[in-house]
Design an enzyme around this catalytic site. Structure first.
Site, mmCIF file in Angstrom:
data_model
loop_
_atom_site.group_PDB
_atom_site.id
_atom_site.type_symbol
_atom_site.label_atom_id
_atom_site.label_comp_id
_atom_site.label_asym_id
_atom_site.label_seq_id
_atom_site.Cartn_x
_atom_site.Cartn_y
_atom_site.Cartn_z
ATOM 1 N N CYS A 1 -11.814 8.199 -41.419
ATOM 2 C CA CYS A 1 -11.404 6.845 -41.804
ATOM 3 C C CYS A 1 -9.913 6.576 -41.615
ATOM 4 O O CYS A 1 -9.527 5.495 -41.175
ATOM 5 C CB CYS A 1 -11.831 6.549 -43.244
ATOM 6 S SG CYS A 1 -11.007 7.526 -44.509
ATOM 7 N N HIS B 1 -11.157 6.281 -49.397
ATOM 8 C CA HIS B 1 -11.519 5.626 -48.146
ATOM 9 C C HIS B 1 -10.333 4.771 -47.724
ATOM 10 O O HIS B 1 -9.640 4.187 -48.563
ATOM 11 C CB HIS B 1 -12.775 4.770 -48.302
ATOM 12 C CG HIS B 1 -13.206 4.101 -47.031
ATOM 13 N ND1 HIS B 1 -13.251 4.765 -45.827
ATOM 14 C CD2 HIS B 1 -13.583 2.819 -46.772
ATOM 15 C CE1 HIS B 1 -13.648 3.928 -44.884
ATOM 16 N NE2 HIS B 1 -13.849 2.749 -45.429
ATOM 17 N N ASP C 1 -12.157 -3.172 -41.586
ATOM 18 C CA ASP C 1 -12.445 -1.746 -41.707
ATOM 19 C C ASP C 1 -13.154 -1.293 -40.442
ATOM 20 O O ASP C 1 -14.240 -1.766 -40.118
ATOM 21 C CB ASP C 1 -13.327 -1.507 -42.936
ATOM 22 C CG ASP C 1 -13.496 -0.022 -43.246
ATOM 23 O OD1 ASP C 1 -13.078 0.811 -42.423
ATOM 24 O OD2 ASP C 1 -14.048 0.292 -44.314
#
Length: 772
Positions: free
Chosen positions: A323, A382, A409
């Site tokens: 991520c 995250h 994202d």
């Protein structure tokens, strides 16, 4: 043959026009230099362009683009939309306004059929003077000065102009006697403009523009909520080929038609898809295993530059990413294009696979988590991005406009409109539980504010039993780098109201009603509260050390004896909370006297956890307990990680060393081995200003208690602030990093400039753009 754009010229201009003859092909990337105009049909008396001075230094300074490699190397003109740039044109004879016509034809380079209706083709005739260059949403051109054979003009792209590569043809005509065409040899890159109030990405605050558009190094927080760990990421938006790659992927991978590349909402949504490779062979290939053969482990990347340069060269997805890598690359592309962007870390971030706004954990009769039934997960942390823009597409809601920070994202978790992407989702809409607002507000809401429910699962024919409801488990310490400071800024309150507050619960209820999910919500075992359990973890354990898991059990009854049974578990997991490997488990049985407290302690040694430790040193600790002769069950999970050491960087003679531009200094890297075993096949990787390719230093072995060290010569390239980044990996220990911020002083000869050496520009700008 009629010129391809003639039919789009204004009718009055067409009356002047005669079709130019085909021009001799030229290399679009050759340097601009004086020379004859391209020969065309018509009289030799037709005004011809000999050369064009793009005023690169002044234009790039005015448009805040001088840091780009292509600008410094004079490979392109790079400007921002909504503001004028200067061209100085040299003709083969004196320009006569009464006899000569000049027109600028701008077209998008990769549009096969540029069209003025789509905004990808325009023909401009400069008017006399530069006091007014037209409406902010229109192209404009004006003559700034005219001296014989030299004409200086200002050209203003509209504030909604497609952000892409443009070509420019300069056409000239003599009344009744033919025409000529001069194609500009260099490309023109037009970017978003956060300095321009008419641009949708306008950012008023000067310091924030510096941080979110101009700074090329940032911090990304990783670790866990009880052990925050910042690491440096080289954004590198100005480095070689990064801008070219960023512009290209919008069309090739993002498949945004040229006409829509000026819409930051559409661009941001495309970026969240094209940075990952799931649907479209995008920039990065995700990998959440511990096998990274055939590529680079996510923990070994130090920035975006290598990744984007490799993708630009090969056009193949770069291996591998997780991520924070996806987020780092998206920030680089956004800043290169001119969209303000920052990197966000949410600790204990939920991945809600069922859109229920709950994270549901199922436990079997043996107190083990059922992985097949438990599809939701909680990541230790995250990382995603926020981009800054106005959202006219969302209108005005109960709480005002939805302008400002928007979540995007690029980590592929769930499909949105049949592609793996998230956003842009208004942070304001997320805070107020407006989960139906486009795009993907519900998914982001779950990430930061879902409720965590533990269920006892006894088989498909048996009813579920709710063991525990945790409304505080999700969305901790939402973090980003502070503006112009190398420290953490907590922005949790921008995503949700304070936990336990009336507002937070009311917006959660509002969101649940909108989700149309039928999950029942109960309170846990409110008929029995005489025995209380709580886990205690020491949160500053260094890798290589042993650690303890402690469960505190208290009998609050003044008269009853209770018997508690259960077990403690320690599992090594990925930071995503999945892929558990059991490290140790221990059962217990306690007789609890009235008004007493007992402690259950499980010791975990280095040699028990070392072989199962993931690269990010994450553990999941759980406790499952039952009170005999009652219906009371307790289950809890917590995240835990061991701390890795830092690399120490010494510049010159130490903290007080004088670091001067263009003067060589020594750099020393040091890392002490924290493990009770030797390290093998060590490697230092270093990046910093002026280091074109990462430096690598091999360290064959570091004994127990020993120090790995490397030294090299470094020449700071410019005066100003610099950040050097170091990474260390070895067979036994990896994902170790360190960084050093430093100020580079100018050379003495650069401080005082001769009179008149400072460049000045008289480009006319809006009064509102002048910020003292």
């Amino acid at each position: 043959m009629t010129h391809w754009y003639r039919s789009y010229a204004p009718s009055w201009l067409q009356r002047w026009w005669q079709p130019p003859a085909p021009a001799k092909p030229i290399n679009p990337y050759r340097s601009i230099r004086p020379g004859p105009d391209i020969a065309n049909a018509g009289s030799s008396a037709v005004l011809g362009v000999q050369r064009v001075d793009l005023c690169l230094a002044d234009n790039h300074d005015e448009h805040h683009t001088s840091h780009f490699y292509a600008a410094a190397a004079k490979e392109a003109l790079i400007v921002r939309r909504g503001e004028p740039f200067r061209l100085r044109i040299y003709f083969n004879r004196d320009y006569s306004p009464s006899k000569d016509a000049i027109s600028f034809i701008f077209s998008v380079t990769d549009d096969s059929k540029p069209n003025p209706g789509h905004g990808t083709l325009t023909a401009l005739v400069p008017h006399d003077g530069i006091d007014f260059l037209g409406d902010p949403l229109e192209w404009g051109a004006g003559i700034e000065s005219h001296e014989g054979q030299i004409l200086t003009v200002l050209v203003k792209p509209p504030a909604t102009c497609p952000v892409t590569e443009w070509r420019l043809d300069i056409d000239t005509k003599l009344l009744g006697d033919g025409s000529r065409s001069y194609p500009l040899p260099l490309p023109i890159y037009i970017l978003f403009n956060p300095w321009c109030p008419d641009d949708q990405v306008y950012m008023e605050d000067r310091d924030k523009r510096k941080e979110y558009v101009m700074h090329d190094t940032t911090l990304i927080w990783r670790g866990s909520y009880n052990r925050l760990r910042p690491s440096v990421w080289k954004v590198g938006q100005f480095e070689r080929h990064v801008l070219e790659c960023s512009l290209r992927v919008l069309g090739t991978v993002g498949r945004i038609p040229p006409a829509y590349r000026g819409d930051p909402v559409r661009v941001a949504r495309a970026l969240s898809a094209l940075v990952n490779s799931v649907d479209d062979d995008g920039v990065l290939l995700g990998n959440w295993t511990e096998d990274f053969s055939g590529g680079t482990a996510p923990t070994k990347w130090t920035g975006s530059v290598e990744i984007l340069q490799q993708f630009y060269k090969t056009q193949k997805s770069v291996k591998f990413a997780q991520c924070w890598n996806f987020s780092g690359v998206l920030a680089t592309i956004a800043r290169a294009l001119g969209i303000p962007s920052r990197i966000i870390t949410c600790y204990s971030s939920a991945h809600d696979t069922q859109a229920s706004l709950t994270v549901d954990v199922f436990i079997d009769a043996n107190n083990k988590k059922l992985d097949a039934e438990t599809t939701d997960s909680i990541w230790n942390y995250h990382v995603w991005n926020e981009v800054w823009m106005q959202r006219p597409d969302l209108g005005i809601g109960q709480y005002g406009t939805y302008d400002g920070w928007q979540v995007v994202d690029a980590t592929p978790q769930e499909a949105s409109d049949n592609m793996y992407r998230v956003g842009p989702a208004s942070v304001l809409a997320v805070k107020h539980g407006e989960i139906l607002r486009p795009f993907d507000c519900g998914f982001v809401y779950s990430e930061v504010n879902a409720d965590k429910l533990y269920w006892r699962y006894n088989g498909p024919a048996q009813p579920l039993k709710l063991l525990r409801k945790d409304t505080l488990a999700i969305g901790h310490l939402i973090s980003t780098k502070a503006v112009l400071k190398w420290e953490r800024e907590d922005i949790t309150d921008t995503y949700k109201y304070a936990e336990r507050s009336e507002e937070e619960r009311s917006y959660m209820l509002k969101a649940l009603k909108q989700s149309r999910h039928a999950f029942s919500r109960y309170y846990l075992n409110d008929s029995f509260n005489e025995v209380e359990f709580s886990m205690e973890l020491k949160d500053d354990i260094k890798v290589g050390e042993n650690f303890s898991v402690v469960l505190k059990v208290t009998n609050k009854s003044q008269e009853h004896i209770h018997q508690a049974t259960g077990q403690l578990n320690c599992d090594a997991v990925l930071y995503t909370g999945v892929g558990a490997q059991e490290v140790k488990t221990m059962g217990f049985e306690l007789d609890l006297k009235p008004n007493s407290t007992e402690f259950v302690r499980m010791e975990v040694t280095f040699f028990e956890y070392f072989e199962k430790l993931s690269s990010q040193a994450a553990f999941q600790i759980s406790a499952a307990c039952r009170v005999k002769d009652t219906d009371y069950d307790y289950y809890a999970q917590d995240d835990f990680r061991v701390r890795k050491p830092d690399i120490k960087l010494q510049l010159g003679n130490g903290d007080n060393a004088s670091i001067v531009s263009q003067q060589e200094i020594d750099i020393i890297l040091r890392l002490t081995n924290p493990l009770p075993i030797a390290l093998h096949k060590g490697l230092f990787t270093v990046e910093g200003p002026g280091i074109e390719h990462p430096l690598k230093f091999k360290i064959p072995e570091v004994p127990v208690g020993g120090t790995a060290a490397a030294t090299f010569k470094y020449v700071p390239p410019y005066a100003g602030r610099g950040t050097m980044i170091a990474k260390f990996t070895s067979k036994e220990l990896d994902d170790v990093d360190g960084y050093k911020h430093y100020e580079i002083e100018p050379r003495p000869g650069d401080v005082l400039q001769p009179n008149g050496s400072h460049r000045s520009s008289n480009i006319i700008r809006r009064r509102t753009d002048v910020i003292p």
